[in-house]
Design a protein around this motif. Structure first.
Motif, PDB file in Angstrom:
ATOM      1  N   ASP A  25       0.836  -1.206   0.000  1.00 31.47           N
ATOM      2  CA  ASP A  25       0.000   0.000   0.000  1.00 31.47           C
ATOM      3  C   ASP A  25       0.871   1.257   0.000  1.00 31.47           C
ATOM      4  O   ASP A  25       0.568   2.251  -0.655  1.00 31.47           O
ATOM      5  N   TRP A  26       1.986   1.220   0.725  1.00 24.54           N
ATOM      6  CA  TRP A  26       2.900   2.379   0.750  1.00 24.54           C
ATOM      7  C   TRP A  26       3.750   2.407  -0.523  1.00 24.54           C
ATOM      8  O   TRP A  26       3.907   3.469  -1.137  1.00 24.54           O
ATOM      9  N   LEU A  27       4.250   1.297  -0.953  1.00 21.35           N
ATOM     10  CA  LEU A  27       5.153   1.279  -2.121  1.00 21.35           C
ATOM     11  C   LEU A  27       4.455   1.776  -3.386  1.00 21.35           C
ATOM     12  O   LEU A  27       5.061   2.477  -4.198  1.00 21.35           O
ATOM     13  N   GLN A  28       3.172   1.461  -3.512  1.00 20.78           N
ATOM     14  CA  GLN A  28       2.489   1.784  -4.763  1.00 20.78           C
ATOM     15  C   GLN A  28       1.759   3.119  -4.718  1.00 20.78           C
ATOM     16  O   GLN A  28       1.165   3.546  -5.705  1.00 20.78           O
ATOM     17  N   PHE A  29       1.808   3.783  -3.567  1.00 21.85           N
ATOM     18  CA  PHE A  29       1.114   5.073  -3.436  1.00 21.85           C
ATOM     19  C   PHE A  29       1.780   6.123  -4.325  1.00 21.85           C
ATOM     20  O   PHE A  29       2.985   6.364  -4.221  1.00 21.85           O
ATOM     21  N   ARG A  30       1.005   6.767  -5.215  1.00 25.89           N
ATOM     22  CA  ARG A  30       1.618   7.686  -6.190  1.00 25.89           C
ATOM     23  C   ARG A  30       1.439   9.154  -5.820  1.00 25.89           C
ATOM     24  O   ARG A  30       1.991  10.036  -6.476  1.00 25.89           O
ATOM     25  N   GLY A  31       0.703   9.411  -4.737  1.00 27.33           N
ATOM     26  CA  GLY A  31       0.573  10.814  -4.343  1.00 27.33           C
ATOM     27  C   GLY A  31       1.798  11.270  -3.570  1.00 27.33           C
ATOM     28  O   GLY A  31       2.832  10.611  -3.573  1.00 27.33           O
ATOM     29  N   SER A  32       1.650  12.384  -2.842  1.00 27.44           N
ATOM     30  CA  SER A  32       2.773  12.876  -2.042  1.00 27.44           C
ATOM     31  C   SER A  32       2.946  12.030  -0.791  1.00 27.44           C
ATOM     32  O   SER A  32       2.053  11.965   0.063  1.00 27.44           O
ATOM     33  N   LEU A  33       4.106  11.433  -0.672  1.00 28.44           N
ATOM     34  CA  LEU A  33       4.420  10.620   0.506  1.00 28.44           C
ATOM     35  C   LEU A  33       4.442  11.512   1.749  1.00 28.44           C
ATOM     36  O   LEU A  33       3.937  11.126   2.809  1.00 28.44           O
ATOM     37  N   MET A 116       8.156  20.938  -4.147  1.00 30.85           N
ATOM     38  CA  MET A 116       8.526  21.294  -5.526  1.00 30.85           C
ATOM     39  C   MET A 116       7.803  20.410  -6.536  1.00 30.85           C
ATOM     40  O   MET A 116       7.529  20.828  -7.657  1.00 30.85           O
ATOM     41  N   LEU A 117       7.514  19.178  -6.126  1.00 32.00           N
ATOM     42  CA  LEU A 117       7.074  18.181  -7.107  1.00 32.00           C
ATOM     43  C   LEU A 117       5.562  18.133  -7.288  1.00 32.00           C
ATOM     44  O   LEU A 117       5.064  17.895  -8.378  1.00 32.00           O
ATOM     45  N   PHE A 118       4.836  18.365  -6.206  1.00 35.15           N
ATOM     46  CA  PHE A 118       3.378  18.144  -6.281  1.00 35.15           C
ATOM     47  C   PHE A 118       2.579  19.443  -6.330  1.00 35.15           C
ATOM     48  O   PHE A 118       1.367  19.440  -6.221  1.00 35.15           O
ATOM     49  N   THR A 119       3.294  20.554  -6.472  1.00 34.85           N
ATOM     50  CA  THR A 119       2.576  21.850  -6.556  1.00 34.85           C
ATOM     51  C   THR A 119       2.636  22.399  -7.980  1.00 34.85           C
ATOM     52  O   THR A 119       2.032  23.421  -8.271  1.00 34.85           O
ATOM     53  N   ASN A 120       3.414  21.738  -8.843  1.00 35.79           N
ATOM     54  CA  ASN A 120       3.571  22.257 -10.212  1.00 35.79           C
ATOM     55  C   ASN A 120       2.960  21.257 -11.190  1.00 35.79           C
ATOM     56  O   ASN A 120       3.499  20.152 -11.369  1.00 35.79           O
ATOM     57  N   PRO A 121       1.847  21.575 -11.826  1.00 35.78           N
ATOM     58  CA  PRO A 121       1.173  20.610 -12.718  1.00 35.78           C
ATOM     59  C   PRO A 121       2.013  20.212 -13.932  1.00 35.78           C
ATOM     60  O   PRO A 121       1.731  19.210 -14.583  1.00 35.78           O
ATOM     61  N   ARG A 122       3.081  20.983 -14.191  1.00 34.02           N
ATOM     62  CA  ARG A 122       3.933  20.634 -15.344  1.00 34.02           C
ATOM     63  C   ARG A 122       4.936  19.529 -14.995  1.00 34.02           C
ATOM     64  O   ARG A 122       5.598  18.988 -15.869  1.00 34.02           O
ATOM     65  N   VAL A 123       5.046  19.213 -13.703  1.00 32.92           N
ATOM     66  CA  VAL A 123       5.948  18.124 -13.300  1.00 32.92           C
ATOM     67  C   VAL A 123       5.257  16.793 -13.575  1.00 32.92           C
ATOM     68  O   VAL A 123       4.123  16.579 -13.157  1.00 32.92           O
ATOM     69  N   LYS A 124       5.911  15.952 -14.327  1.00 37.35           N
ATOM     70  CA  LYS A 124       5.359  14.628 -14.658  1.00 37.35           C
ATOM     71  C   LYS A 124       6.188  13.544 -13.975  1.00 37.35           C
ATOM     72  O   LYS A 124       7.401  13.706 -13.826  1.00 37.35           O
ATOM     73  N   ARG A 125       5.533  12.459 -13.612  1.00 42.08           N
ATOM     74  CA  ARG A 125       6.224  11.359 -12.902  1.00 42.08           C
ATOM     75  C   ARG A 125       6.209  10.101 -13.759  1.00 42.08           C
ATOM     76  O   ARG A 125       5.175   9.688 -14.274  1.00 42.08           O
TER      77      ARG A 125
END
Ligand SMILES: C=C(O[C@@H]1C=C(C(=O)O)C=C[C@H]1O)C(=O)O
Length: 182
Positions: A25-33, A116-125
């Motif tokens: 459940d933790w490993l696959q979580f794609r939101g902000s840890l 930095m990563l989850f506040t900018n919609p242009r950042v892709k994962r």
């Protein structure tokens, strides 16, 4: 030529198989840890333990398309819930990319990278990769330095975040106390 990410016995896995539902459940979580831990913890904080230009480890230079001895900014932190370290994070940005999109990494300090990563919609994962690590692996040997008891193994995951064609490789090692967060 064999794909290093699948032929090599030390390869990172594109999917999980034999893991408990709790750690999966933790490993696959794609939101902000960071956000997920904060929601489960009264006192969250980030302890930076390393942030320097350094050579990268293992297959990271292949993953980031670097020359073998090319330097990158290496940032390592522990994420804490109260007095317990729950994640060891190891992030790398090629030196040439520090002037561009990821320049604010230079003075991030104890603010979480998530800001930095989850506040900018242009950042892709990119898709997550997974690896079971144990003593002798550079991530394990560094992650356990804040632990009193050394587990037989730990689970790690990694993915690249890209912005303006420049990447940061974020690797997270989940420490045993992560499973105590409800
Ligand atoms: C990417 C995130 O940021 C977290 C914080 C990090 C840091 O401050 O260096 C690195 C990786 C993550 O554990 C997140 O919260 O998902």
């Amino acid at each position: 030529m064999a794909n290093i990410s699948t032929a090599h016995p030390q390869a990172w896995l594109p999917a999980l198989s034999t893991v408990s539902p709790e750690i999966r459940d933790w490993l696959q979580f794609r939101g902000s840890l960071t956000r997920r831990i904060q929601e489960r913890c009264a006192q969250f904080y980030v302890e930076p333990v390393f942030q320097e230009l350094a050579r990268v480890y293992g297959d990271e230079w292949i993953k980031m398309k670097l020359r073998p001895h090319e330097l990158a900014l290496v940032r390592e932190v522990y994420l804490y819930c109260c007095d317990k370290p729950v994640v060891f994070a190891h992030s790398i940005v090629p030196h040439k990319d520090l002037r561009g999109a990821w320049r604010t990494l230079n003075n991030l300090g104890n603010r979480p990278l998530a800001s930095m990563l989850f506040t900018n919609p242009r950042v892709k994962r990119t898709p997550l990769e997974f690896k079971k690590i144990s003593a002798g692996h550079f991530l394990y040997d560094r992650a356990v330095l804040r632990l009193t008891d050394y587990p037989s193994h730990l689970w790690a995951r990694r993915s690249r975040f890209t912005l303006q064609c420049r990447s940061i490789l974020v690797t997270e090692v989940f420490l045993p106390d992560i499973l105590n967060l409800t």
